[in-house]
Motif scaffolding. Structure first.
Motif: not given
Length: 185
Positions: A169-177
Motif C-alpha cells: 500500500y505504500g509507505k506514505q509518510s516516507e514519500r511525503t515527509g
C-alpha cells in the motif's frame, strides 16, 4: 454476573454504537466526494497491551466492532458486485476495509531493546492508513496501480506481515515527509 440485566445492553454495545454513529455520519460525506472513497476500521486483537488482558466488556465490545466492520465490509462488497452487474457509477461506493493490528503496543523498554522495531508502530500504522486512502479506487481499469480490494480484512500479526502490507500500500509518510510521533515503538 453481578451486573443488572438492564445495564448490560448499553455497556456491552457502547463501542460498536459509537463506531456505527461515526460511520453513519461519515459515509454520506465521503461517498459523494470527488474521487474514490475509503473508510478503514483500525482494530486490534485485544492482546496488544502488556499482559494482554482486557475487561469482559472490552472483550464484548471488541467483538461487536469486528462484527460491525465485517457487516460494513460485506455491504461494500455487495455494492461493488451490484455495480459491476448493472454497470453503474463505481465512484459512489465507499471502499470499506479493516486493518487489524495484532502487534504489541506500549511495550516495556526491556522488550523494545530485545526486539527493536525499525520505526515506531504508530508511524507504520499511520503510513499504512495513508496508503490505504491513496489506493481506495475500486475500479480495476485504472492506470495508477490502485487496488480493487474492497471490503477486505488486512491483518498485521507480526513485523513481517506489517512490512508486506506497507510494501503493497505504500509507505506514505516516507514519500511525503510527514512527521509522526514516536509512540508505541
Amino acid at each position: 454476573l453481578t451486573m443488572k440485566m438492564e445495564d448490560f445492553p448499553l455497556a456491552a454495545s457502547h463501542l460498536a454504537s459509537l463506531h456505527l454513529s461515526a460511520a453513519q455520519e461519515l459515509f454520506p460525506r465521503i461517498q459523494f466526494s470527488d474521487g474514490p472513497s475509503s473508510y478503514t476500521f483500525v482494530t486490534g486483537d485485544g492482546g496488544g497491551h502488556p499482559g494482554g488482558k482486557r475487561s469482559p466488556f472490552q472483550e464484548i465490545n471488541a467483538h461487536h466492532v469486528w462484527g460491525l466492520s465485517a457487516a460494513l465490509r460485506g455491504e461494500a462488497q455487495h455494492q461493488a458486485e451490484h455495480q459491476k452487474s448493472t454497470n453503474t457509477d463505481p465512484s459512489k461506493i465507499v471502499n470499506c476495509r479493516e486493518l487489524r493490528i495484532k502487534l504489541d503496543v506500549n511495550r516495556p523498554i526491556n522488550e523494545r531493546e530485545i526486539q527493536p522495531r525499525d520505526r515506531p508502530l504508530s508511524e507504520d500504522i499511520g503510513a499504512l492508513c495513508a496508503g490505504l486512502v491513496s489506493k481506495a479506487n475500486i475500479d480495476g481499469n485504472n492506470k495508477n496501480g490502485t487496488t480493487t480490494d474492497i471490503g477486505v480484512l488486512l491483518e498485521a500479526s507480526d513485523n513481517q506481515s506489517l512490512e508486506s502490507l506497507l510494501e503493497k500500500y505504500g509507505k506514505q509518510s516516507e514519500r511525503t515527509g510527514a512527521e509522526v510521533k514516536n509512540i508505541g515503538r
